[in-house]
Design a protein around this motif. Structure first.
Motif, mmCIF file in Angstrom:
data_model
loop_
_atom_site.group_PDB
_atom_site.id
_atom_site.type_symbol
_atom_site.label_atom_id
_atom_site.label_comp_id
_atom_site.label_asym_id
_atom_site.label_seq_id
_atom_site.Cartn_x
_atom_site.Cartn_y
_atom_site.Cartn_z
ATOM 1 N N TYR A 145 -39.687 34.635 18.182
ATOM 2 C CA TYR A 145 -38.815 34.035 17.173
ATOM 3 C C TYR A 145 -38.786 34.959 15.958
ATOM 4 N N THR A 146 -37.588 35.272 15.488
ATOM 5 C CA THR A 146 -37.458 36.242 14.395
ATOM 6 C C THR A 146 -37.942 35.693 13.058
ATOM 7 N N ASN A 147 -37.976 34.364 12.927
ATOM 8 C CA ASN A 147 -38.509 33.768 11.699
ATOM 9 C C ASN A 147 -38.989 32.350 12.009
ATOM 10 N N LYS A 148 -39.647 31.726 11.060
ATOM 11 C CA LYS A 148 -40.270 30.430 11.311
ATOM 12 C C LYS A 148 -39.260 29.300 11.466
ATOM 13 N N GLU A 149 -37.999 29.509 11.017
ATOM 14 C CA GLU A 149 -36.979 28.465 11.160
ATOM 15 C C GLU A 149 -36.146 28.616 12.426
ATOM 16 N N ALA A 150 -36.329 29.700 13.149
ATOM 17 C CA ALA A 150 -35.486 29.974 14.320
ATOM 18 C C ALA A 150 -35.694 28.925 15.412
ATOM 19 N N ILE A 187 -42.697 34.821 14.981
ATOM 20 C CA ILE A 187 -43.631 34.052 15.812
ATOM 21 C C ILE A 187 -43.514 34.519 17.263
ATOM 22 N N VAL A 188 -44.646 34.756 17.882
ATOM 23 C CA VAL A 188 -44.691 35.082 19.307
ATOM 24 C C VAL A 188 -45.351 33.904 20.022
ATOM 25 N N ILE A 195 -48.501 32.843 17.901
ATOM 26 C CA ILE A 195 -49.109 33.849 17.026
ATOM 27 C C ILE A 195 -48.086 34.266 15.980
ATOM 28 N N GLU A 196 -48.415 34.024 14.728
ATOM 29 C CA GLU A 196 -47.537 34.421 13.627
ATOM 30 C C GLU A 196 -47.738 35.908 13.328
ATOM 31 N N ILE A 197 -46.632 36.613 13.065
ATOM 32 C CA ILE A 197 -46.670 38.035 12.743
ATOM 33 C C ILE A 197 -46.260 38.204 11.283
#
Length: 234
Positions: A145-150, A187-188, A195-197
């Motif tokens: 996910y490119t960001n936490k809201e995706a 996020i992966v 796992i947050e990046i």
């Protein structure tokens, strides 16, 4: 006459102060290249005869085995726990030892230098760096996910990329609970784990965060591998 005495006293005071500052700076700079100074610690004895010379401690003659035996015996008496030791009897002789205490790791190594007939000993004290496994089994795919809201993610199925990511997370990222977090992050998701990046271009590392804690990872091409390069512009 009184005025001259006062001036003389002031001059002497300045001279003494200058000498003290100079001596302090010399002493400070002398040990600038090392991470620990045995003479300045109560829990790290110094083998008799060893003298500090630029980067290491030296003593004339072949004493490496005596030094090795000295630290094997003395370190536990000062609260250190032995993690690893190895002696090299062949050739010229030398040793390596690793000790732990209060979250620190102390490396002591040395050996005989025959052409100089000198025994050299090195001390290196650093925080213990641990890397715990977050990913037990390599998944067949990972979701990014490119960001936490995706709401939707891009799927990576390339085996080489997945194995590289797992290697970075498990083996190269170091446990660090106070690693900094960012407002925006990717996020992966894999094997039911998220796992947050976290990335900050002004910091020399990434922060990885999961239910297992936080980790710090040196600047690997992580964002390119995961397709999270847009974090570089935030």
């Amino acid at each position: 006459m009184k005025k001259i005495l006062i001036i003389a006293c002031v001059c002497i005071g300045f001279f003494v102060s200058g000498v003290s500052v100079y001596s302090y700076m010399n002493e400070k700079n002398r040990y600038a290249s090392v991470t620990v100074v045995p003479e300045k610690r109560d829990d790290l004895p110094l083998y008799k005869g060893l003298e500090f010379q630029e980067h290491n401690y030296l003593i004339k003659g072949n004493h490496w085995y005596d030094v090795y035996g000295f630290y094997k015996k003395q370190m536990p008496l000062h609260g250190w726990k032995l993690v690893h030791k190895q002696a090299f009897i062949e050739d010229w002789g030398g040793f390596m030892m690793t000790w732990e205490k209060e979250g620190k790791e102390l490396h002591i190594g040395g050996g005989w230098i025959p052409n100089e007939n000198t025994t050299e000993v090195r001390f290196d004290l650093r925080p213990i760096m641990r890397s715990t496994n977050w990913i037990e089994a390599i998944p067949s795919s990972i979701c990014v996910y490119t960001n936490k809201e995706a709401d939707t993610c891009s799927t990576i199925t390339d085996r080489n990329k997945i194995e590289q990511f797992v290697k970075w997370v498990n083996d190269e990222a170091i446990d660090k609970e106070d690693a900094s977090l960012q407002k925006d992050y990717g996020i992966v998701e894999m094997n039911g784990k998220k796992i947050e990046i976290h990335y900050d271009p002004e910091l020399p590392s990434f922060t990885l965060k999961s239910a297992d804690g936080r980790k710090q990872l040196k600047p690997e091409p992580l964002l390119e591998l995961l397709g999270l390069t847009e974090l570089q512009t935030k």
